[in-house]
Design a protein around this motif. Structure first.
Motif, short mmCIF file in Angstrom:
data_model
loop_
_atom_site.label_atom_id
_atom_site.label_comp_id
_atom_site.label_asym_id
_atom_site.label_seq_id
_atom_site.Cartn_x
_atom_site.Cartn_y
_atom_site.Cartn_z
N THR A 53 -5.02 3.51 -6.67
CA THR A 53 -4.81 3.19 -5.26
C THR A 53 -4.63 4.48 -4.45
N TYR A 54 -3.89 5.42 -5.00
CA TYR A 54 -3.65 6.68 -4.29
C TYR A 54 -4.95 7.44 -4.07
N GLY A 85 -8.61 1.22 1.65
CA GLY A 85 -7.78 0.28 2.37
C GLY A 85 -7.23 -0.86 1.53
N ASP A 86 -7.45 -0.83 0.21
CA ASP A 86 -6.96 -1.91 -0.63
C ASP A 86 -6.00 -1.38 -1.69
N VAL A 87 -5.46 -2.30 -2.48
CA VAL A 87 -4.51 -1.97 -3.54
C VAL A 87 -5.10 -2.40 -4.87
N LEU A 128 0.83 -1.20 0.00
CA LEU A 128 0.00 0.00 0.00
C LEU A 128 0.86 1.26 0.00
N LYS A 129 1.92 1.26 0.77
CA LYS A 129 2.81 2.41 0.83
C LYS A 129 3.49 2.63 -0.51
N ALA A 130 3.94 1.55 -1.14
CA ALA A 130 4.64 1.68 -2.43
C ALA A 130 3.71 2.19 -3.52
N TYR A 131 2.51 1.63 -3.60
CA TYR A 131 1.54 2.06 -4.62
C TYR A 131 1.13 3.52 -4.38
N LEU A 141 -4.27 -8.19 -3.31
CA LEU A 141 -2.94 -8.13 -2.72
C LEU A 141 -3.04 -7.59 -1.30
N ASP A 142 -2.44 -8.31 -0.39
CA ASP A 142 -2.40 -7.86 1.00
C ASP A 142 -1.67 -6.51 1.06
N PRO A 143 -2.31 -5.46 1.58
CA PRO A 143 -1.66 -4.14 1.62
C PRO A 143 -0.34 -4.14 2.38
N THR A 144 -0.13 -5.13 3.26
CA THR A 144 1.11 -5.17 4.03
C THR A 144 2.17 -6.05 3.37
N ALA A 145 1.83 -6.71 2.26
CA ALA A 145 2.80 -7.55 1.57
C ALA A 145 3.94 -6.69 1.05
#
Length: 253
Positions: A180-181, A191-193, A98-101, A234-238
């Motif tokens: 996503t942003y 909360g998702d990607v 999530l942070k990267a996207y 995709l798990d946002p924490t992956a």
């Protein structure tokens, strides 16, 4: 011709006055000798002394450089310097998906600011993205708007100006990142990607439209695109690579 009968000293000459005049002339000569000679005049002793003190202090400090500038002395206890993995060309360490996207999407959103504003609230002829039902709803519907643009009323029934297509030249990674942003900014909290895989499917769906390249309408969106995009969530924490957004192992693994 001098009168031989006149005494050697003029009776009107005052010895004291003559002496004072000689002193003044001598002082004037001394002043002239102290005129600035273009920087070549002698350096004052006090300046020399001050420089000597500075040199002594600097020498003492450098003499202690072994401890003053030692890494172990200047960093907090327990600090560990982060190093890049040279085996894979110095790649950046993985970060949560999530942070990267979001980070990549924020940069892409820069070209949307002129219409939808930095805070996503729009204004004038441009609708807000903050709190939008279509932004936070089905991802296929939202993707069709981003890729193709839109005309006519939005989810609120209000008619805005025609939105131009944004998908031209956009890669699936770019599309997924900006979606996503927007879905997770301006108070939106999906909360998702929206993954690169999902965005690639969105582009295929867009190309298969009856009128590809034309702005979508509310009628088309509600009739054909009220669904989630195909693709594995995709798990946002992956952990993913922060540049390519491809899955990556965390540093501890």
């Amino acid at each position: 011709m001098q009168d031989s009968n006149k005494p050697d000293l003029d009776e009107s000459l005052n010895v004291t006055t003559s002496h004072e005049q000689m002193l003044r002339e001598a002082a004037a000569v001394v002043r002239e000798k102290h005129v600035d000679e273009g920087g070549k005049e002698p350096m004052s002793l006090w300046i020399f002394g001050a420089c000597a003190v500075v040199a002594l202090v600097a020498g003492g400090a450098l003499g202690k450089a072994g401890s003053m500038f030692d890494y172990d002395e200047t960093v907090r206890p327990g600090y560990v310097r982060q190093t890049l993995d040279t085996d894979d060309g110095g790649a950046l360490p993985p970060v949560p998906a999530l942070k990267a996207y979001m980070s990549k999407g924020e940069k892409i959103y820069g070209k949307c600011i002129g219409c939808h504003a930095p805070d996503g609230k729009g204004g004038g002829a441009f609708p807000p993205l903050a709190g939008s039902e279509w932004v936070l709803g089905d991802t296929e519907l939202f993707a069709m708007i981003v890729i193709n643009g839109m005309s006519g009323p939005t989810s609120t029934g209000k008619v805005w100006g025609v939105m131009p297509a944004q998908g031209i030249g956009m890669s699936p990674t770019d599309l997924g990142a900006v979606m996503t942003y927007v879905r997770n900014s301006f108070g939106n909290s999906a909360g998702d990607v929206v993954t690169t895989e999902m965005a690639a499917e969105a582009m295929k769906i867009s190309e298969a439209r009856a009128n590809p390249g034309t702005p979508v309408t509310a009628e088309e969106l509600t009739a054909e695109h009220l669904k989630a995009l195909p693709g594995e969530p995709l798990d946002p924490t992956a952990m993913v690579d922060p540049v390519s957004l491809e899955p990556a192992e965390s540093p501890s693994e």
